[in-house]
Design an enzyme around this catalytic site. Structure first.
Site, short mmCIF file in Angstrom:
data_model
loop_
_atom_site.label_atom_id
_atom_site.label_comp_id
_atom_site.label_asym_id
_atom_site.label_seq_id
_atom_site.Cartn_x
_atom_site.Cartn_y
_atom_site.Cartn_z
N GLY A 191 -36.37 -10.28 1.40
CA GLY A 191 -35.49 -9.45 0.91
C GLY A 191 -34.11 -9.89 1.02
CB THR A 192 -31.63 -10.02 -1.32
OG1 THR A 192 -32.12 -8.90 -2.11
CG2 THR A 192 -32.43 -11.28 -1.86
#
Length: 281
Positions: free
Chosen positions: A53-54
């Site tokens: 995830g960013t």
């Protein structure tokens, strides 16, 4: 004794014995192999390709806090998922956003949710917001072995402090070190660009709606410069996850609500591609 209860409908003795109000401590004593922190760590460095995830952003406003996350998960140079959810309710008055190895992060969030619910059931009271932040810190520290192998989880935690009557944001490092953020923060691969946008757009007198717009603007700027951060996808109607927490509790904005904000921002960017304070195109 516990083995004899199998098939009888009786709970094992561990479930009937008074103990700690911490679910994690209970699980550590009863079935420790289920805890993420008890996984075996490889003896030598390894390379693991796993979805990450960013970018997550959070902004306080008078009366509460907003947290938002983009929807992209990456695996190396590939887009692993376009509509992953990275912002979750922790309990009625707080939320947690995840950056890092997606699978481990989601598992940690679920354990954290159970931890808070277990405490309330045992103690008959809600844990303080700072106490919740400390519990999350301990969980992150328990994942340090996996983090050293490249499977790090770096969440951001936010909520409404019922005692102080204000929204608060906590950020962490991979060792579980905790920081009490003032005003706003961002984590993840696009955090550098998102934080630059937040610094320019944040004000002390934001409304909840203003704070949501600031968060979405920051994610838009992060996606503009960071390939791992996903911008709003108008064709698929995939928009950031937005959660607002006030003294009335936690609420997640619907896709229609967020979509309206996104449409306004995209329309403005056609005139000012570099943001609301930039010169006209």
């Amino acid at each position: 004794m516990e083995a004899n209860t199998r098939g009888t409908g009786r709970l094992p003795d561990a479930f009937l014995t008074p103990g700690s109000s911490s679910f994690t401590e209970f699980l550590d004593a009863y079935q420790p192999e289920l805890l993420p922190s008890r996984r075996a760590v490889p003896g030598a460095p390894v390379t693991v390709e796993a979805p990450h995830g960013t970018t997550i952003v959070a902004v306080t406003f008078p009366g509460g806090v907003v947290m938002a996350g983009d929807r992209r998960a990456t695996m190396g140079n590939l887009i692993a998922q376009r509509d992953i959810e990275k912002v979750f309710p922790a309990d009625e008055y707080s939320c947690v956003g995840i950056a890092g190895t997606a699978g481990i992060a989601v598992e940690m969030v679920r354990l954290f949710q159970v931890e808070l619910e277990h405490y309330e059931k045992i103690e008959g009271a809600t844990m303080s917001l700072e106490g919740k932040a400390n519990r999350l810190s301990q969980m992150i520290r328990g994942n340090l072995g996996m983090a050293m192998q490249g499977l790090a989880v770096v969440p951001v935690y936010a909520g409404y402090d019922l005692d102080a009557g204000t929204g608060r944001i906590y950020s962490y490092d991979i060792t579980g070190g905790r920081s009490d953020e003032q005003g706003f923060t961002s984590v993840g691969s696009g955090s550098l660009f998102a934080r630059g946008a937040l610094k320019k757009l944040y004000r002390d007198d934001l409304t909840a709606e203003d704070a949501v717009t600031v968060c979405v603007q920051a994610l838009y700027d992060a996606a503009d410069d960071d390939s791992a951060t996903g911008g709003p996808d108008l064709s698929r109607k995939i928009y950031p996850i937005v959660t607002v927490v006030t003294d009335e509790g936690l609420s997640r904005w619907s896709d229609d609500q967020v979509g309206a904000v996104v449409q306004t921002i995209v329309g403005d960017r056609l005139i000012r591609p570099n943001g609301p304070n930039a010169p006209l195109n």
